[in-house]
Write a protein that holds these residues in place. Structure first.
Motif, PDB file in Angstrom:
ATOM      1  N   GLU A   1      13.565  -5.161  13.787  1.00  0.00           N
ATOM      2  CA  GLU A   1      13.476  -6.077  12.645  1.00  0.00           C
ATOM      3  C   GLU A   1      12.758  -5.448  11.452  1.00  0.00           C
ATOM      4  OE1 GLU A   1      10.882  -9.506  13.436  1.00  0.00           O
ATOM      5  OE2 GLU A   1      10.363  -8.542  15.319  1.00  0.00           O
ATOM      6  N   HIS A   2      11.924  -4.439  11.729  1.00  0.00           N
ATOM      7  CA  HIS A   2      11.205  -3.788  10.626  1.00  0.00           C
ATOM      8  C   HIS A   2      12.151  -2.901   9.811  1.00  0.00           C
ATOM      9  CE1 HIS A   2       8.545  -4.211  14.256  1.00  0.00           C
ATOM     10  NE2 HIS A   2       8.169  -5.187  13.450  1.00  0.00           N
ATOM     11  N   ILE A   3      13.009  -2.187  10.539  1.00  0.00           N
ATOM     12  CA  ILE A   3      14.011  -1.362   9.857  1.00  0.00           C
ATOM     13  C   ILE A   3      14.953  -2.270   9.064  1.00  0.00           C
ATOM     14  CG2 ILE A   3      16.031   0.123  10.235  1.00  0.00           C
ATOM     15  CD1 ILE A   3      14.466   1.434  12.557  1.00  0.00           C
ATOM     16  N   LEU A   4      15.362  -3.366   9.681  1.00  0.00           N
ATOM     17  CA  LEU A   4      16.245  -4.313   8.989  1.00  0.00           C
ATOM     18  C   LEU A   4      15.575  -4.832   7.720  1.00  0.00           C
ATOM     19  CD1 LEU A   4      17.599  -6.420  12.005  1.00  0.00           C
ATOM     20  CD2 LEU A   4      18.822  -4.685  10.698  1.00  0.00           C
ATOM     21  N   ARG A   5      14.306  -5.095   7.836  1.00  0.00           N
ATOM     22  CA  ARG A   5      13.559  -5.632   6.694  1.00  0.00           C
ATOM     23  C   ARG A   5      13.559  -4.649   5.517  1.00  0.00           C
ATOM     24  NH1 ARG A   5      12.065  -7.245   2.761  1.00  0.00           N
ATOM     25  NH2 ARG A   5      10.288  -8.540   2.222  1.00  0.00           N
ATOM     26  N   ILE A   6      13.272  -3.384   5.812  1.00  0.00           N
ATOM     27  CA  ILE A   6      13.213  -2.372   4.750  1.00  0.00           C
ATOM     28  C   ILE A   6      14.608  -2.151   4.151  1.00  0.00           C
ATOM     29  CG2 ILE A   6      12.717   0.043   4.216  1.00  0.00           C
ATOM     30  CD1 ILE A   6      10.141  -1.233   4.761  1.00  0.00           C
ATOM     31  N   LEU A   7      15.628  -2.087   5.015  1.00  0.00           N
ATOM     32  CA  LEU A   7      16.983  -1.870   4.507  1.00  0.00           C
ATOM     33  C   LEU A   7      17.400  -3.022   3.601  1.00  0.00           C
ATOM     34  CD1 LEU A   7      18.878  -0.513   7.653  1.00  0.00           C
ATOM     35  CD2 LEU A   7      18.155   0.773   5.646  1.00  0.00           C
ATOM     36  N   THR A   8      17.070  -4.228   4.007  1.00  0.00           N
ATOM     37  CA  THR A   8      17.410  -5.401   3.206  1.00  0.00           C
ATOM     38  C   THR A   8      16.685  -5.353   1.870  1.00  0.00           C
ATOM     39  OG1 THR A   8      17.559  -6.627   5.277  1.00  0.00           O
ATOM     40  CG2 THR A   8      17.547  -7.926   3.275  1.00  0.00           C
ATOM     41  N   GLN A   9      15.422  -4.974   1.944  1.00  0.00           N
ATOM     42  CA  GLN A   9      14.599  -4.882   0.749  1.00  0.00           C
ATOM     43  C   GLN A   9      15.158  -3.859  -0.242  1.00  0.00           C
ATOM     44  OE1 GLN A   9      10.408  -4.336   1.688  1.00  0.00           O
ATOM     45  NE2 GLN A   9      10.312  -2.638   0.282  1.00  0.00           N
ATOM     46  N   GLU A  10      15.697  -2.762   0.304  1.00  0.00           N
ATOM     47  CA  GLU A  10      16.204  -1.716  -0.579  1.00  0.00           C
ATOM     48  C   GLU A  10      17.675  -1.903  -0.922  1.00  0.00           C
ATOM     49  OE1 GLU A  10      15.138   2.054   1.146  1.00  0.00           O
ATOM     50  OE2 GLU A  10      13.071   1.801   0.497  1.00  0.00           O
TER      51      GLU A  10
ATOM     52  N   GLU B   1       0.821  -1.205   0.000  1.00  0.00           N
ATOM     53  CA  GLU B   1       0.000   0.000   0.000  1.00  0.00           C
ATOM     54  C   GLU B   1       0.858   1.259   0.000  1.00  0.00           C
ATOM     55  OE1 GLU B   1      -2.721  -0.422   3.300  1.00  0.00           O
ATOM     56  OE2 GLU B   1      -3.241  -2.440   2.627  1.00  0.00           O
ATOM     57  N   LYS B   2       1.890   1.249   0.831  1.00  0.00           N
ATOM     58  CA  LYS B   2       2.802   2.389   0.904  1.00  0.00           C
ATOM     59  C   LYS B   2       4.221   1.851   0.841  1.00  0.00           C
ATOM     60  CE  LYS B   2      -0.594   4.640   3.771  1.00  0.00           C
ATOM     61  NZ  LYS B   2      -1.166   4.440   5.095  1.00  0.00           N
ATOM     62  N   PRO B   3       5.149   2.655   0.282  1.00  0.00           N
ATOM     63  CA  PRO B   3       6.520   2.145   0.065  1.00  0.00           C
ATOM     64  C   PRO B   3       7.222   1.664   1.337  1.00  0.00           C
ATOM     65  CG  PRO B   3       6.209   4.272  -1.018  1.00  0.00           C
ATOM     66  CD  PRO B   3       4.964   4.007  -0.234  1.00  0.00           C
ATOM     67  N   LEU B   4       7.002   2.364   2.457  1.00  0.00           N
ATOM     68  CA  LEU B   4       7.732   2.000   3.674  1.00  0.00           C
ATOM     69  C   LEU B   4       6.850   1.253   4.663  1.00  0.00           C
ATOM     70  CD1 LEU B   4       9.928   5.190   4.279  1.00  0.00           C
ATOM     71  CD2 LEU B   4      10.627   3.013   3.271  1.00  0.00           C
ATOM     72  N   GLU B   5       5.786   0.671   4.168  1.00  0.00           N
ATOM     73  CA  GLU B   5       4.895  -0.065   5.071  1.00  0.00           C
ATOM     74  C   GLU B   5       5.120  -1.565   4.891  1.00  0.00           C
ATOM     75  OE1 GLU B   5       0.469   0.770   6.515  1.00  0.00           O
ATOM     76  OE2 GLU B   5       0.475  -0.215   4.551  1.00  0.00           O
ATOM     77  N   ILE B   6       5.257  -2.229   6.018  1.00  0.00           N
ATOM     78  CA  ILE B   6       5.398  -3.684   5.954  1.00  0.00           C
ATOM     79  C   ILE B   6       4.355  -4.322   6.853  1.00  0.00           C
ATOM     80  CG2 ILE B   6       7.839  -3.777   5.334  1.00  0.00           C
ATOM     81  CD1 ILE B   6       8.465  -4.238   8.282  1.00  0.00           C
TER      82      ILE B   6
END
Ligand SMILES: [Zn+2]
Length: 86
Positions: free
Chosen positions: A51-60, A12-17
């Motif tokens: 873990e959410h920040i890690l997830r986004i960083l990994t994704q990017e 839905e949003k770029p930084l939403e997990i």
């Protein structure tokens, strides 16, 4: 690091997990001072990435940014640990 993979982009949003298998649990991260900030509060409380920040960083593909999220206090204790091995 594997645990962070249970979070997937909500789409839905770029930084939403959201949690894989439970789309009711969502975190919308925001960018502040070129760093991600997560509403779960772990980062602010612990001065280390959740873990959410890690997830986004990994994704990017920004895994190298992870160190920026550890406060100086953690870097110091890491130096203290390596010094104790000398
Ligand atoms: Zn978080």
């Amino acid at each position: 690091m594997m645990r962070s993979m249970t979070w997937i982009p909500s789409g839905e949003k770029p930084l939403e997990i959201m949690k894989a298998g439970n789309s009711q649990i969502k975190y919308l991260l925001v960018e502040e001072d070129h760093k991600l900030c997560c509403p779960c509060g772990f980062y602010r409380a612990m001065s280390m990435p959740c873990e959410h920040i890690l997830r986004i960083l990994t994704q990017e593909g920004k895994e190298t940014d992870i160190l920026k999220y550890f406060s100086a206090k953690w870097h110091q204790s890491r130096r203290a640990v390596s010094a104790s091995y000398v």
